[in-house]
Enzyme design. Sequence first.
Site, PDB file in Angstrom:
ATOM      1  NE  ARG A  13      11.143   4.154   0.497  1.00  0.00           N
ATOM      2  CZ  ARG A  13       9.927   3.787   0.845  1.00  0.00           C
ATOM      3  NH1 ARG A  13       9.018   3.562  -0.095  1.00  0.00           N
ATOM      4  NH2 ARG A  13       9.598   3.634   2.113  1.00  0.00           N
ATOM      5  CG  HIS A  30       4.924   8.105  -2.773  1.00  0.00           C
ATOM      6  ND1 HIS A  30       6.217   8.323  -2.359  1.00  0.00           N
ATOM      7  CD2 HIS A  30       4.553   6.924  -2.212  1.00  0.00           C
ATOM      8  CE1 HIS A  30       6.612   7.336  -1.569  1.00  0.00           C
ATOM      9  NE2 HIS A  30       5.616   6.474  -1.473  1.00  0.00           N
ATOM     10  N   GLY A  41       9.667  -9.678  -1.558  1.00  0.00           N
ATOM     11  CA  GLY A  41       9.064  -9.553  -0.247  1.00  0.00           C
ATOM     12  C   GLY A  41       7.560  -9.732  -0.361  1.00  0.00           C
ATOM     13  CB  SER A  61      14.593 -11.889  -4.270  1.00  0.00           C
ATOM     14  OG  SER A  61      14.643 -11.276  -2.985  1.00  0.00           O
ATOM     15  CD  GLU A 115       8.254  10.419  -4.007  1.00  0.00           C
ATOM     16  OE1 GLU A 115       8.230   9.389  -4.684  1.00  0.00           O
ATOM     17  OE2 GLU A 115       7.682  10.516  -2.890  1.00  0.00           O
ATOM     18  CB  ILE A 166       4.842  -5.396  -1.951  1.00  0.00           C
ATOM     19  CG1 ILE A 166       4.259  -4.750  -0.686  1.00  0.00           C
ATOM     20  CG2 ILE A 166       4.314  -4.677  -3.194  1.00  0.00           C
ATOM     21  CD1 ILE A 166       4.668  -3.308  -0.468  1.00  0.00           C
ATOM     22  CB  THR A 222       4.884   0.547  -6.798  1.00  0.00           C
ATOM     23  OG1 THR A 222       5.195  -0.857  -6.776  1.00  0.00           O
ATOM     24  CG2 THR A 222       3.992   0.862  -7.982  1.00  0.00           C
TER      25      THR A 222
END
Length: 325
Positions: A236, A285, A154, A175, A265, A156, A234
């Site tokens: 999930r 995070h 995507g 992907s 978290e 990022i 970075t």
Amino acid sequence: MAKIVAVDTDFADNNLEAAMAQEAGVDFEATRGRTVEAVIRSLQETGAQGAVTSYALFPREVFEACPNLKVVSRTGVGYDEIDVEAATEHGVAVCNVPGYGTEVVSDHAITLVLSVLRRINELDADMRRGVWDYARTRPLGQCRGRTFGVVGMGEIGRATARKAAGLGFDVVCWSRSLKPGRRTPEGYPVLRLEELLQQADVVSLHTALTPETHHLIDAQRLALMKDSAVLVNTARGAVVDTVALAQALCEGKLWGAGLDVFEEEQPFDFSHPIMKAPHAVLSAHAAYWSEESGRELRQRAMQAAIDAVQGRVPVDCLNPGVFSR
């Protein structure tokens, strides 16, 4: 007057949101509590038509219990805490903020990679102990000559690939939307996931969390990676089986890891095995945040909620069809 409630947002205050609401002629209130019960209580007691949230839970029960609700706007890209299908059934718009953190998250991913390869945290710890001896932290790695695998292409993922290539890495990618054996428009080879894991010296994760990607990187796939490889997440936390990752690091079946996200978290378990794993650089995070990206994030999320409660279709709406009802 329409009302928007900030439900457990991830900011020190909600002054920016309050100012935007006042300018738009919308009532505003900030509440705390991310559980289902807390969310329902906040929305029912305030009679809010809109909710802006960071990590509060919005399953089906919330939409069934809060008939006044018109929009849930999340301050982030992911929306796994929100049942979009249930929201749509109840005529509630769901909004997010895609693209706001593309540069800063990809910056953070690259930073974690370099920190692990160059062992910056270990060198820093030695200096603070009065030890001047880089040989203690050998081997030290470099970018050129290594293969950088991007999982999830995507916005990022593509930004991370661009930056990795600029540093001298040979970039490959996987992907779900790309066909192995071809190349991306940028020229990066598209591999099968198993091939990427076997070939890459660095694997950087940038895929969304879905039922299909939960523990996408598990013990079996970690075993495919080189003993000298580095895994960076970075995206999930639950995309990785973190217990299996910690075990691989401790057993020397993987060289290092850079993690900004974790499976649990709130609150984080500081006794988790990953805390004792060698060559692991951990951050709380923080990848999504810079002062610049944070302001954009908050403005766009709040504007989406304002637009929805005032009858306009927000720019970043996941289910715009609710406005045609």
